[in-house]
Scaffold this motif. Structure first.
Motif, PDB file in Angstrom:
ATOM      1  N   ALA A  59     -35.570  69.457-146.386  1.00  0.00           N
ATOM      2  CA  ALA A  59     -37.053  69.398-145.693  1.00  0.00           C
ATOM      3  C   ALA A  59     -36.579  68.342-145.135  1.00  0.00           C
ATOM      4  O   ALA A  59     -37.803  67.553-144.188  1.00  0.00           O
ATOM      5  N   ALA A  60     -36.223  67.389-145.489  1.00  0.00           N
ATOM      6  CA  ALA A  60     -36.016  65.918-145.475  1.00  0.00           C
ATOM      7  C   ALA A  60     -35.174  65.372-144.099  1.00  0.00           C
ATOM      8  O   ALA A  60     -36.015  65.178-143.315  1.00  0.00           O
ATOM      9  N   ALA A  61     -34.477  66.551-144.230  1.00  0.00           N
ATOM     10  CA  ALA A  61     -34.083  66.693-142.175  1.00  0.00           C
ATOM     11  C   ALA A  61     -34.589  67.798-141.358  1.00  0.00           C
ATOM     12  O   ALA A  61     -34.011  67.180-140.501  1.00  0.00           O
ATOM     13  N   ALA A  62     -35.546  68.181-141.592  1.00  0.00           N
ATOM     14  CA  ALA A  62     -36.292  69.269-140.797  1.00  0.00           C
ATOM     15  C   ALA A  62     -36.833  69.345-139.886  1.00  0.00           C
ATOM     16  O   ALA A  62     -36.538  69.737-138.443  1.00  0.00           O
ATOM     17  N   ALA A  63     -37.322  67.499-139.626  1.00  0.00           N
ATOM     18  CA  ALA A  63     -38.237  66.996-138.857  1.00  0.00           C
ATOM     19  C   ALA A  63     -37.145  66.376-137.288  1.00  0.00           C
ATOM     20  O   ALA A  63     -37.196  65.474-136.758  1.00  0.00           O
ATOM     21  N   LYS A  64     -35.734  66.017-138.854  1.00  0.00           N
ATOM     22  CA  LYS A  64     -34.569  65.240-137.893  1.00  0.00           C
ATOM     23  C   LYS A  64     -33.708  65.961-136.774  1.00  0.00           C
ATOM     24  O   LYS A  64     -32.996  65.794-136.506  1.00  0.00           O
ATOM     25  N   VAL A  65     -34.406  67.412-136.521  1.00  0.00           N
ATOM     26  CA  VAL A  65     -33.067  68.554-136.175  1.00  0.00           C
ATOM     27  C   VAL A  65     -33.685  68.690-134.796  1.00  0.00           C
ATOM     28  O   VAL A  65     -34.639  68.463-134.789  1.00  0.00           O
ATOM     29  N   GLY A  66     -32.845  68.107-133.721  1.00  0.00           N
ATOM     30  CA  GLY A  66     -33.279  67.768-132.192  1.00  0.00           C
ATOM     31  C   GLY A  66     -33.101  69.039-131.627  1.00  0.00           C
ATOM     32  O   GLY A  66     -33.601  69.056-130.870  1.00  0.00           O
ATOM     33  N   SER A  67     -31.921  69.417-132.246  1.00  0.00           N
ATOM     34  CA  SER A  67     -31.529  71.460-131.612  1.00  0.00           C
ATOM     35  C   SER A  67     -30.882  72.353-132.056  1.00  0.00           C
ATOM     36  O   SER A  67     -30.398  71.702-132.774  1.00  0.00           O
ATOM     37  N   LEU A  68     -30.832  73.086-131.878  1.00  0.00           N
ATOM     38  CA  LEU A  68     -30.182  74.275-132.291  1.00  0.00           C
ATOM     39  C   LEU A  68     -29.759  75.542-131.416  1.00  0.00           C
ATOM     40  O   LEU A  68     -30.550  75.672-130.393  1.00  0.00           O
ATOM     41  N   ALA A  69     -27.953  76.071-131.000  1.00  0.00           N
ATOM     42  CA  ALA A  69     -27.979  77.021-129.956  1.00  0.00           C
ATOM     43  C   ALA A  69     -27.152  77.492-131.244  1.00  0.00           C
ATOM     44  O   ALA A  69     -26.120  76.784-131.812  1.00  0.00           O
ATOM     45  N   HIS A  70     -26.803  79.163-131.339  1.00  0.00           N
ATOM     46  CA  HIS A  70     -25.361  79.599-131.440  1.00  0.00           C
ATOM     47  C   HIS A  70     -25.191  79.855-129.174  1.00  0.00           C
ATOM     48  O   HIS A  70     -25.529  79.924-128.283  1.00  0.00           O
ATOM     49  N   TRP A  71     -23.873  79.340-130.149  1.00  0.00           N
ATOM     50  CA  TRP A  71     -22.852  78.858-128.471  1.00  0.00           C
ATOM     51  C   TRP A  71     -22.293  81.016-128.273  1.00  0.00           C
ATOM     52  O   TRP A  71     -21.129  80.976-129.174  1.00  0.00           O
ATOM     53  N   HIS A  72     -22.600  81.157-127.615  1.00  0.00           N
ATOM     54  CA  HIS A  72     -22.624  82.851-127.204  1.00  0.00           C
ATOM     55  C   HIS A  72     -21.010  83.232-126.217  1.00  0.00           C
ATOM     56  O   HIS A  72     -21.268  84.163-125.190  1.00  0.00           O
ATOM     57  N   ILE A  73     -19.747  82.966-127.221  1.00  0.00           N
ATOM     58  CA  ILE A  73     -18.927  83.239-126.264  1.00  0.00           C
ATOM     59  C   ILE A  73     -17.759  83.761-126.962  1.00  0.00           C
ATOM     60  O   ILE A  73     -16.651  84.418-126.732  1.00  0.00           O
ATOM     61  N   ASN A  74     -18.375  84.585-127.759  1.00  0.00           N
ATOM     62  CA  ASN A  74     -17.943  85.895-128.487  1.00  0.00           C
ATOM     63  C   ASN A  74     -17.748  86.872-129.041  1.00  0.00           C
ATOM     64  O   ASN A  74     -16.773  87.447-129.056  1.00  0.00           O
ATOM     65  N   ALA A  75     -19.012  87.076-129.886  1.00  0.00           N
ATOM     66  CA  ALA A  75     -20.546  88.144-130.535  1.00  0.00           C
ATOM     67  C   ALA A  75     -20.129  89.119-128.895  1.00  0.00           C
ATOM     68  O   ALA A  75     -20.073  90.457-129.255  1.00  0.00           O
ATOM     69  N   ASP A  76     -20.218  88.622-127.946  1.00  0.00           N
ATOM     70  CA  ASP A  76     -20.376  89.427-126.747  1.00  0.00           C
ATOM     71  C   ASP A  76     -19.510  89.801-125.931  1.00  0.00           C
ATOM     72  O   ASP A  76     -20.100  90.868-125.076  1.00  0.00           O
ATOM     73  N   GLU A  77     -18.413  89.510-126.603  1.00  0.00           N
ATOM     74  CA  GLU A  77     -16.808  89.312-125.385  1.00  0.00           C
ATOM     75  C   GLU A  77     -16.096  91.230-126.180  1.00  0.00           C
ATOM     76  O   GLU A  77     -16.369  91.484-126.814  1.00  0.00           O
ATOM     77  N   SER A  78     -15.683  91.418-124.839  1.00  0.00           N
ATOM     78  CA  SER A  78     -14.641  92.487-125.364  1.00  0.00           C
ATOM     79  C   SER A  78     -13.832  92.300-126.785  1.00  0.00           C
ATOM     80  O   SER A  78     -12.795  91.188-125.841  1.00  0.00           O
ATOM     81  N   LEU A  79     -13.196  92.732-127.615  1.00  0.00           N
ATOM     82  CA  LEU A  79     -12.282  92.982-127.954  1.00  0.00           C
ATOM     83  C   LEU A  79     -10.955  92.551-126.657  1.00  0.00           C
ATOM     84  O   LEU A  79      -9.952  92.096-128.062  1.00  0.00           O
ATOM     85  N   ALA A  80     -10.611  92.970-126.738  1.00  0.00           N
ATOM     86  CA  ALA A  80      -9.438  92.932-125.460  1.00  0.00           C
ATOM     87  C   ALA A  80      -9.533  91.857-124.720  1.00  0.00           C
ATOM     88  O   ALA A  80      -7.629  91.306-124.993  1.00  0.00           O
TER      89      ALA A  80
END
Length: 938
Positions: free
Chosen positions: A751-772
């Motif tokens: 709770a103490a850190a919640a207001a201090k979060v300035g950004s959050l992102a999932h970087w979509h470099i893997n889940a969307d990519e072909s297994l190949a």
């Protein structure tokens, strides 16, 4: 229908009606309809695997779903149940075989594709094998523990060698190079093992082996049956399964599409009833000799193929066909998803499916020729959006109604070229098949398991004529962090420096990853040094691009070497001393798993406060790891890295830990109670970390193996911890499974850190990519000459199967608002908000962020902006101008030009359009070449 490969553990030819199994009656010596036709226990010799072959010696198909193969030693006192069971699924057609692959060695010839598999280790000479009509282990052995109470569950029994229980007299002893073979190709069943079996050369047959129907009336009948003349709609009926399953029928239809193992036919004139399909699949087992456009009269047995929980598909098996004419055509039925009443009513029919359709899953594309598509946008994992219950169930139903699998219509694997590749290669999740797709509707398993979900499929007539749009391009840069601390979480997908061949990255051989187990059984990453080099290159590229100050890693080998190996590779690229493994437990061995979590960090940015430690509570199989850090400004926070119990490898119902951990069907998978207990314990441990560190700012990172609305996450967020993702991402996801996306990887803050979060992102470099695109060498050229070329590149893409999470924290010394014509910050880290007006601002020492408000219109001079340390935040300005480009520098919405020795930053609302650009800020003594994407927050 397209047959899923047996390499996917999906039975390729188990079929037919849900008939009650015939009970085994030893006392009467009655012959069973489905019998054990071969037994081989010499794995590692002639064949690499033990096997049991089953055979349907009757004239009707038999459903073996819920049946099992079980084994007990010849004279031992242990029960069949003590050795485990090998489960069966699907149906077995008359005269067909079913191959059950058992314990496997590293030597010997690989079996033909198995229809079921297990781990029973048969004796090569003496033993007892039971075919049971139950999946429960029999608590008997026929010798010291009577099986009389289980007689109704024993379909067939083979005792051999010195076995103390058999039908009649035991069959002769086999050997490492011989099998027990039932006479008459499996047809003979006198009720006496000694009379029915002989030893001979092992010759395993599977469901693809040509049918060998028995003559006479042998336990199921061999009498001549006159086919019933029916239309295709009559065969299909108005429900999920045909009322004529198991019956021999004759029908007529036009061939609409071929597969490599059969063909589809459709009634030349339908019955006009929307509830009944006019199409039907004819399974030939081998390449059909008919042609599209031919009108055929087909005779065959009606069969319901499939054994997944979500249904079956009606087809004809063991067919014969008479040509009635050629040159016919069928007009495709136009439709769009979701279709009222579902796709059952067009099963086997030629349709024209309206687009656009979004790619959701490409995991099976390269190997099996499948893409999971959906109408109306991407599919979200229901428990990622809703708490388990009615809303999640409704979303699951909606997903199913909008989903269809694009299938190449072949059971061949790893074909060349890979089907359904777009203009830039393999399609990513979120890309689009523009449509319409003209093809035939099919159904089958859409996962790697025969017991997994099934999906409707469309088999296009013209694969090469499909249209694609790149609507979710690869991200070219890692997410920027808003704040003066950048943290990240990354599941590195089994980064092991000991390979599955027993060789290590340092060149040692004969090594293993878990004491007492072989390397092939206990090591989970690269198979050899060549694969490891490829894996390492991708992981290093991704971590370097993220450029975090500290990062939590999951699935790294649980030893003292692998984390250091990765750091050495990172430093070889970034410079000596750039990265380090956190001191203490992070660099050691802990927990009972072959993998662990660890923390790496940049000593130039952060200083460890004490050594890292783990929670030794027994609830954790992979204990969480914590490290407290201090910034140069003295601010502290604690990073806790987690990897909760996975959803797979479910406990059996009778296991001691089964309560709450079996799959209840609510979408949370297996081990939910254990993950929830791990979350509850994590709360307690984290509270102690807050007290010990002197800082209430704690960040819980990692792979929680729970989606955003599931119980383990609720156990945190419902008790004072905060999930900041919804503030920054409307649809946060890090993983794709069963055709839907959700986030297993989280950043949960105190709770103490919640207001201090300035950004959050999932970087979509893997889940969307072909297994190949991953590092593995198998199923690609040159290792597989007939496969598609290897698309691997030493880039960030498909460096893992999970997307990294990137978090920005504002741990500034001062939060200031600039005023007047001249303004100066402090000597520490400052967040300075700057509004409209002409003014000169100096941040002073430290790492500063200059955040412009929406009304900032130019006239700003930054006197001491330091690239690589300071940040210029233009988010509010761009939002006010409605600029939504992911990278405004690349799109031309933000530009830099030189003015003497200074840099002028400008914004252009329409990039190359007619609107004029305006200057926002002058950066004194800064060259444009020193400013990159990481200098800005957009």
């Amino acid at each position: 229908m397209t047959r899923p490969s047996t390499a996917r553990s999906v039975p390729s030819r188990l079929r037919a009606p849900r008939l009650a199994p015939l009970l085994w009656a030893l006392a009467q010596g009655a012959g069973a309809q489905v019998v054990i036709s071969q037994v081989y226990g010499g794995n590692g010799n002639t064949w690499a695997s033990d096997y049991v072959e089953l055979f349907n010696r009757g004239s009707t198909a038999v459903d073996v779903s819920g049946w099992s193969v079980q084994y007990a030693s010849a004279t031992g006192t242990g029960a069949f149940a003590a050795n485990g069971v090998t489960a069966l699924a699907g149906t077995l057609a008359p005269g067909r075989y079913l191959l059950v692959k058992l314990a496997t060695s590293t030597t010997g010839t690989a079996l033909p594709a198995a229809d079921a598999s297990g781990s029973l280790n048969l004796s090569g000479s003496n033993g007892k094998v039971v075919l049971a009509n139950t999946a429960n282990g029999l608590a008997c052995n026929g010798g010291s523990i009577s099986c009389a109470a289980y007689a109704a569950q024993v379909v067939d029994l083979v005792g051999y060698g010195t076995a103390n229980w058999a039908e009649g007299t035991a069959a002769p002893a086999a050997s490492a190079t011989s099998a027990l073979l039932r006479a008459g190709n499996g047809c003979t069943d006198s009720g006496n093992n000694a009379a029915d079996f002989s030893t001979g050369t092992p010759a395993p047959r599977n469901s693809l082996t040509a049918a060998a129907p028995c003559s006479g009336n042998e336990g199921g009948g061999g009498s001549v049956v006159t086919p019933l003349a029916l239309t295709i709609p009559a065969i299909q009926g108005g429900s999920g399964a045909s009322a004529y399953a198991g019956r021999l029928v004759r029908t007529e239809g036009v061939v609409t599409r071929l597969t490599n193992a059969g063909y589809f036919i459709q009634a030349l004139v339908g019955d006009g009833d929307d509830a009944t399909s006019d199409g039907l699949y004819v399974y030939t087992a081998t390449a059909p000799t008919v042609a599209v456009g031919q009108l055929l009269r087909v005779t065959g047995t009606v069969t319901e193929f499939g054994s997944t929980p979500t249904g079956t598909v009606t087809e004809l098996t063991s067919p014969s066909a008479t040509l009635l004419g050629s040159g016919y055509s069928i007009a495709p039925t136009p439709l769009r998803l979701p279709l009222a009443g579902g796709l059952e009513r067009v099963e086997g029919m030629l349709i024209s499916l309206a687009g656009p359709l979004t790619v959701n899953q490409n995991y099976f594309q390269a190997r099996y020729g499948q893409l999971t598509l959906s109408a109306g946008g991407r599919l979200e994992t229901p428990t990622n959006r809703h708490r388990p219950g009615p809303q999640a169930q409704a979303l699951a139903a909606d997903n199913a109604a909008r989903r269809i699998v694009l299938d190449d219509g072949s059971s061949l694997q790893n074909v060349q070229p890979t089907p359904f590749t777009g203009p830039t290669g393999a399609l990513r999740g979120g890309d689009t098949v523009t449509g319409p797709i003209v093809g035939v509707v099919d159904w089958g398993p859409s996962t790697a398991s025969a017991t997994g979900i099934g999906d409707w499929r469309i088999l296009p007539l013209d694969i090469g004529g499909l249209g694609y749009a790149i609507t979710h391009p690869r991200p070219t840069t890692a997410p920027a962090a808003v704040g003066n601390v950048k943290l990240a979480s990354f599941n590195v997908l089994n980064y092991f420096t000991t390979f599955t061949n027993g060789v290590t990255a340092s060149g040692a051989s004969g090594q293993t990853c878990v004491s007492g187990q072989s390397a092939s059984a206990s090591c989970r990453g690269a198979s050899n040094a060549a694969e490891f080099e490829r894996q390492q290159a991708k992981i290093v590229a991704a971590i370097t691009a993220i450029d975090a100050d500290a990062m939590g890693l999951m699935e790294i080998q649980n030893d003292t070497v692998s984390a250091q190996n990765l750091v050495a590779a990172l430093n070889a690229r970034a410079g000596a001393g750039t990265w380090a493994v956190a001191p203490g437990a992070a660099a050691g061995v802990f927990g009972s798993d072959a993998i662990k979590t660890t923390v790496i960090y940049k000593p130039a940015r952060l200083s460890p406060v004490g050594a890292s430690g783990v929670d030794g509570d027994g609830v954790h199989n992979r204990p969480p790891l914590a490290q407290t850090f201090a910034l140069a400004n003295g601010r502290r926070f604690t990073l806790v890295v987690n990897h909760f119990k996975s959803k797979g490898s479910c406990p059996a119902t009778g296991d001691a830990d089964a309560a709450g951990n079996t799959d209840s069907g609510d979408g949370q998978g297996c081990w939910n109670a254990l993950r929830t207990a791990q979350a509850q314990r994590l709360r307690t441990w984290a509270a102690g970390l807050q007290a010990a560190s002197g800082s209430a700012d704690v960040v819980l990172l990692g792979d929680f193996n729970a989606y955003a609305q599931e119980d383990p996450i609720a156990a945190l967020t419902g008790n004072g911890w905060v999930d900041p993702t919804p503030r920054f991402e409307a649809f946060g996801y890090s993983y794709v499974f069963d055709g839907a996306a959700g986030r297993l990887d989280h950043a949960i803050v105190s709770a103490a850190a919640a207001a201090k979060v300035g950004s959050l992102a999932h970087w979509h470099i893997n889940a969307d990519e072909s297994l190949a695109h991953d590092y593995n060498l198998e199923f690609k050229q040159p290792a597989c000459a007939t496969c598609a070329p290897d698309p691997y590149a030493a880039t960030v893409y498909r460096s893992s199967d999970h997307d990294p999470v990137v978090l920005g924290l504002n741990l500034y010394d001062a939060y200031l608002t600039a005023s007047g014509a001249s303004f100066a910050g402090t000597a520490g880290d400052d967040l300075i908000t700057i509004g409209a007006g002409r003014r000169a601002v100096a941040g002073g020492a430290g790492r500063d962020q200059f955040a412009l408000t929406a009304d900032a219109a130019g006239g700003l001079t930054l006197a001491d902006f330091t690239p690589g340390s300071d940040l210029l935040n233009l988010r509010a300005v761009l939002q006010a101008l409605r600029v939504s480009a992911a990278d405004p520098l690349a799109s031309g919405h933000v530009a830099c030009r030189a003015s003497g020795t200074d840099a002028v930053i400008s914004v252009d609302p329409d990039a190359a359009g007619p609107a004029a650009a305006r200057s926002l800020a002058l950066l004194k003594n800064v060259g444009c070449g020193s400013l990159g994407r990481g200098s800005f927050l957009f």
